[in-house]
Write a protein that holds these residues in place. Sequence first.
Motif, PDB file in Angstrom:
ATOM      1  N   LEU A 109      44.340  26.762  40.248  1.00  0.00           N
ATOM      2  CA  LEU A 109      43.706  27.960  40.756  1.00  0.00           C
ATOM      3  C   LEU A 109      42.381  27.941  41.580  1.00  0.00           C
ATOM      4  CD1 LEU A 109      45.757  30.750  38.288  1.00  0.00           C
ATOM      5  CD2 LEU A 109      46.097  29.595  40.889  1.00  0.00           C
ATOM      6  N   ASN A 110      42.744  28.945  42.682  1.00  0.00           N
ATOM      7  CA  ASN A 110      40.823  28.750  42.785  1.00  0.00           C
ATOM      8  C   ASN A 110      40.581  29.588  42.647  1.00  0.00           C
ATOM      9  OD1 ASN A 110      38.994  29.130  44.660  1.00  0.00           O
ATOM     10  ND2 ASN A 110      39.808  28.216  46.594  1.00  0.00           N
ATOM     11  N   VAL A 111      39.643  30.312  41.693  1.00  0.00           N
ATOM     12  CA  VAL A 111      39.349  31.549  41.579  1.00  0.00           C
ATOM     13  C   VAL A 111      37.952  32.399  41.206  1.00  0.00           C
ATOM     14  CG1 VAL A 111      39.674  32.914  39.417  1.00  0.00           C
ATOM     15  CG2 VAL A 111      41.302  32.054  39.818  1.00  0.00           C
ATOM     16  N   THR A 112      37.504  32.949  41.372  1.00  0.00           N
ATOM     17  CA  THR A 112      36.164  33.295  41.363  1.00  0.00           C
ATOM     18  C   THR A 112      36.260  34.450  40.653  1.00  0.00           C
ATOM     19  OG1 THR A 112      35.452  32.456  43.446  1.00  0.00           O
ATOM     20  CG2 THR A 112      34.070  33.809  42.342  1.00  0.00           C
ATOM     21  N   LEU A 113      35.619  34.978  39.159  1.00  0.00           N
ATOM     22  CA  LEU A 113      35.413  35.604  38.903  1.00  0.00           C
ATOM     23  C   LEU A 113      33.902  36.514  39.199  1.00  0.00           C
ATOM     24  CD1 LEU A 113      36.164  34.748  35.068  1.00  0.00           C
ATOM     25  CD2 LEU A 113      37.998  35.760  36.505  1.00  0.00           C
ATOM     26  N   LEU A 114      33.902  37.603  39.326  1.00  0.00           N
ATOM     27  CA  LEU A 114      32.614  38.353  39.616  1.00  0.00           C
ATOM     28  C   LEU A 114      32.437  39.555  38.760  1.00  0.00           C
ATOM     29  CD1 LEU A 114      33.542  38.895  43.528  1.00  0.00           C
ATOM     30  CD2 LEU A 114      31.812  36.684  41.867  1.00  0.00           C
ATOM     31  N   ARG A 115      31.334  40.550  37.971  1.00  0.00           N
ATOM     32  CA  ARG A 115      30.844  41.422  37.786  1.00  0.00           C
ATOM     33  C   ARG A 115      29.949  42.665  38.645  1.00  0.00           C
ATOM     34  NH1 ARG A 115      32.745  42.812  32.231  1.00  0.00           N
ATOM     35  NH2 ARG A 115      33.370  41.145  30.887  1.00  0.00           N
ATOM     36  N   ASN A 116      29.725  43.421  38.559  1.00  0.00           N
ATOM     37  CA  ASN A 116      28.654  44.565  39.015  1.00  0.00           C
ATOM     38  C   ASN A 116      28.813  44.531  40.505  1.00  0.00           C
ATOM     39  OD1 ASN A 116      28.213  45.296  36.416  1.00  0.00           O
ATOM     40  ND2 ASN A 116      27.306  43.339  36.028  1.00  0.00           N
ATOM     41  N   VAL A 117      30.465  44.092  41.126  1.00  0.00           N
ATOM     42  CA  VAL A 117      29.832  44.270  42.505  1.00  0.00           C
ATOM     43  C   VAL A 117      29.555  44.993  43.452  1.00  0.00           C
ATOM     44  CG1 VAL A 117      31.817  43.474  44.075  1.00  0.00           C
ATOM     45  CG2 VAL A 117      32.271  41.772  42.311  1.00  0.00           C
ATOM     46  N   ASP A 118      28.703  44.758  44.524  1.00  0.00           N
ATOM     47  CA  ASP A 118      27.816  45.986  44.926  1.00  0.00           C
ATOM     48  C   ASP A 118      28.608  45.662  46.719  1.00  0.00           C
ATOM     49  OD1 ASP A 118      26.254  43.913  46.215  1.00  0.00           O
ATOM     50  OD2 ASP A 118      24.355  44.783  45.451  1.00  0.00           O
ATOM     51  N   ASN A 119      29.801  45.274  46.974  1.00  0.00           N
ATOM     52  CA  ASN A 119      29.830  44.393  48.130  1.00  0.00           C
ATOM     53  C   ASN A 119      30.979  44.171  48.080  1.00  0.00           C
ATOM     54  OD1 ASN A 119      30.234  42.116  47.159  1.00  0.00           O
ATOM     55  ND2 ASN A 119      29.784  40.679  48.478  1.00  0.00           N
ATOM     56  N   MET A 120      31.943  45.155  47.650  1.00  0.00           N
ATOM     57  CA  MET A 120      33.418  45.173  47.659  1.00  0.00           C
ATOM     58  C   MET A 120      34.191  45.811  48.347  1.00  0.00           C
ATOM     59  SD  MET A 120      36.726  46.171  45.741  1.00  0.00           S
ATOM     60  CE  MET A 120      35.845  46.277  43.988  1.00  0.00           C
ATOM     61  N   LYS A 121      33.443  46.994  49.933  1.00  0.00           N
ATOM     62  CA  LYS A 121      34.150  46.811  51.221  1.00  0.00           C
ATOM     63  C   LYS A 121      33.997  45.616  51.634  1.00  0.00           C
ATOM     64  CE  LYS A 121      33.563  49.271  55.368  1.00  0.00           C
ATOM     65  NZ  LYS A 121      32.496  50.670  56.228  1.00  0.00           N
ATOM     66  N   VAL A 122      32.458  45.082  51.844  1.00  0.00           N
ATOM     67  CA  VAL A 122      33.308  43.677  52.157  1.00  0.00           C
ATOM     68  C   VAL A 122      34.243  42.270  51.833  1.00  0.00           C
ATOM     69  CG1 VAL A 122      31.783  41.358  52.670  1.00  0.00           C
ATOM     70  CG2 VAL A 122      30.286  43.845  52.670  1.00  0.00           C
ATOM     71  N   LEU A 123      34.244  42.805  50.579  1.00  0.00           N
ATOM     72  CA  LEU A 123      35.173  41.653  49.785  1.00  0.00           C
ATOM     73  C   LEU A 123      36.692  42.053  50.356  1.00  0.00           C
ATOM     74  CD1 LEU A 123      34.463  41.503  46.448  1.00  0.00           C
ATOM     75  CD2 LEU A 123      34.021  39.683  47.966  1.00  0.00           C
ATOM     76  N   MET A 124      36.678  43.401  50.858  1.00  0.00           N
ATOM     77  CA  MET A 124      37.804  43.912  51.093  1.00  0.00           C
ATOM     78  C   MET A 124      38.055  43.814  52.382  1.00  0.00           C
ATOM     79  SD  MET A 124      37.912  47.674  49.626  1.00  0.00           S
ATOM     80  CE  MET A 124      38.023  48.591  48.314  1.00  0.00           C
ATOM     81  N   SER A 125      37.585  43.737  53.051  1.00  0.00           N
ATOM     82  CA  SER A 125      37.627  43.420  54.830  1.00  0.00           C
ATOM     83  C   SER A 125      38.423  42.080  54.720  1.00  0.00           C
ATOM     84  CB  SER A 125      36.394  43.646  55.441  1.00  0.00           C
ATOM     85  OG  SER A 125      35.475  42.513  55.042  1.00  0.00           O
ATOM     86  N   GLU A 126      37.287  40.752  54.073  1.00  0.00           N
ATOM     87  CA  GLU A 126      37.454  39.784  53.851  1.00  0.00           C
ATOM     88  C   GLU A 126      38.716  38.762  53.001  1.00  0.00           C
ATOM     89  OE1 GLU A 126      32.841  38.438  53.736  1.00  0.00           O
ATOM     90  OE2 GLU A 126      34.167  38.183  51.798  1.00  0.00           O
ATOM     91  N   ASN A 127      39.836  39.201  52.700  1.00  0.00           N
ATOM     92  CA  ASN A 127      40.944  38.809  52.119  1.00  0.00           C
ATOM     93  C   ASN A 127      41.604  39.830  52.387  1.00  0.00           C
ATOM     94  OD1 ASN A 127      40.324  37.644  49.173  1.00  0.00           O
ATOM     95  ND2 ASN A 127      38.456  39.466  49.698  1.00  0.00           N
ATOM     96  N   ARG A 128      43.765  38.884  52.115  1.00  0.00           N
ATOM     97  CA  ARG A 128      44.518  39.927  53.376  1.00  0.00           C
ATOM     98  C   ARG A 128      45.223  40.057  52.344  1.00  0.00           C
ATOM     99  NH1 ARG A 128      50.132  37.265  52.125  1.00  0.00           N
ATOM    100  NH2 ARG A 128      49.423  35.646  50.907  1.00  0.00           N
ATOM    101  N   LEU A 129      45.011  40.720  51.038  1.00  0.00           N
ATOM    102  CA  LEU A 129      45.569  41.440  50.142  1.00  0.00           C
ATOM    103  C   LEU A 129      45.156  41.581  49.283  1.00  0.00           C
ATOM    104  CD1 LEU A 129      48.696  42.084  48.939  1.00  0.00           C
ATOM    105  CD2 LEU A 129      48.932  39.922  48.095  1.00  0.00           C
ATOM    106  N   GLY A 130      45.128  42.959  48.295  1.00  0.00           N
ATOM    107  CA  GLY A 130      44.434  43.560  46.783  1.00  0.00           C
ATOM    108  C   GLY A 130      45.350  43.613  46.350  1.00  0.00           C
ATOM    109  N   ILE A 131      45.673  42.806  44.505  1.00  0.00           N
ATOM    110  CA  ILE A 131      46.633  43.405  43.948  1.00  0.00           C
ATOM    111  C   ILE A 131      44.900  44.229  42.929  1.00  0.00           C
ATOM    112  CG2 ILE A 131      47.769  42.554  41.952  1.00  0.00           C
ATOM    113  CD1 ILE A 131      47.733  40.161  43.054  1.00  0.00           C
ATOM    114  N   VAL A 132      45.761  45.622  42.470  1.00  0.00           N
ATOM    115  CA  VAL A 132      44.420  46.493  41.807  1.00  0.00           C
ATOM    116  C   VAL A 132      45.243  47.693  40.795  1.00  0.00           C
ATOM    117  CG1 VAL A 132      43.197  47.016  43.967  1.00  0.00           C
ATOM    118  CG2 VAL A 132      45.229  48.846  44.258  1.00  0.00           C
ATOM    119  N   GLY A 133      44.576  48.391  39.909  1.00  0.00           N
ATOM    120  CA  GLY A 133      44.700  49.321  39.333  1.00  0.00           C
ATOM    121  C   GLY A 133      45.167  50.413  40.427  1.00  0.00           C
ATOM    122  N   PHE A 134      46.101  50.743  40.460  1.00  0.00           N
ATOM    123  CA  PHE A 134      45.994  52.610  40.928  1.00  0.00           C
ATOM    124  C   PHE A 134      44.973  53.523  41.231  1.00  0.00           C
ATOM    125  CE2 PHE A 134      47.595  56.802  42.189  1.00  0.00           C
ATOM    126  CZ  PHE A 134      47.368  56.701  43.416  1.00  0.00           C
TER     127      PHE A 134
END
Length: 227
Positions: free
Chosen positions: A131-156
Motif C-alpha cells: 500500500l502507498n500510505v502516508t500517516l498524518l497527525r495534527n493536520v492544519d490543511n484538511m481543506k487542501v487534502l480534501m481537494s487533492e483526493n478523489r474520495l474520502g472514507i470518514v467517520g460521520f
Amino acid sequence: FPSHDRIRIINKLDSEGTPVVSIGHVSHLSYAFRAVIDLYPSRSVHAVNYITGPEFLILNSQYASKPNNSSHRKEGILLTLGGSDPFNITQNVLLSLLKLKIKEKITVILGAGYDKKREKDLLSIIERSDLNVTLLRNVDNMKVLMSENRLGIVGFGTTAFEFMSQGTPCLALTHYKWQEPSAVLFDELQCCHYIGCAEDGFNVEFLSAQIAKMLPNQTELNRLAQT
C-alpha cells in the motif's frame, strides 16, 4: 476548565439570565441550556429550543467556498475516522483497502486521541504491504487534502459535513447507533454514501465489499460530488 468547573459556570450563567447554547448533543444538565443545536436528532434532550437537522449545521468559515474543480480530482483516498476512533475503524478500513489491492495513494489522518499502540500496529501493516500510505497527525490543511483526493472514507460527523461542503465524495461510517439516523438521512439526501455502524460489528470482508462497490464507480462519485 475541569468538567465540574464548566458545569458550575454554565449553571451560574443560566441563573443570571445569560442564555447558554450548546452546539452538539448534551448528555447531562441539559436544563441549564436555553438552546441545543443537535446534529444527531435521535438523542432526547430537554431544552427551551431544541434544533436539529442539516440546515442548522455550522462549519468553519474556510469551508464556505467550494473548489471549482470538484469533479476533476487527482487520484487518492483520504481516511479520517474521528478523534479517538474507539472501534479502530481506521485499521479495518486499511485492511480492507489492502484486501482490495488498492494501488493509488492513501492518506490516513489520525485523530489526537488515537492510541499510540494502534498507530504502531498500522505502521506494521503498512510496512508489510504494498500500500502507498502516508500517516498524518495534527493536520492544519484538511481543506487542501480534501481537494487533492478523489474520495474520502470518514467517520460521520463534522468532518463528513466538511467533505460534503467541498464537493469531495465520501463514504461514511458511524461509531455508535445513535449517530446512524443522521448518517442515513444524508445518504438519502444523496450527499454521501453511508456504509454502516461499528456497533453492528462489521468486519474487513463486509467493508471490502462495500468499498469495492464504490471505488470504480466514478459516475456515482461524481454525482455525490455535485449534490
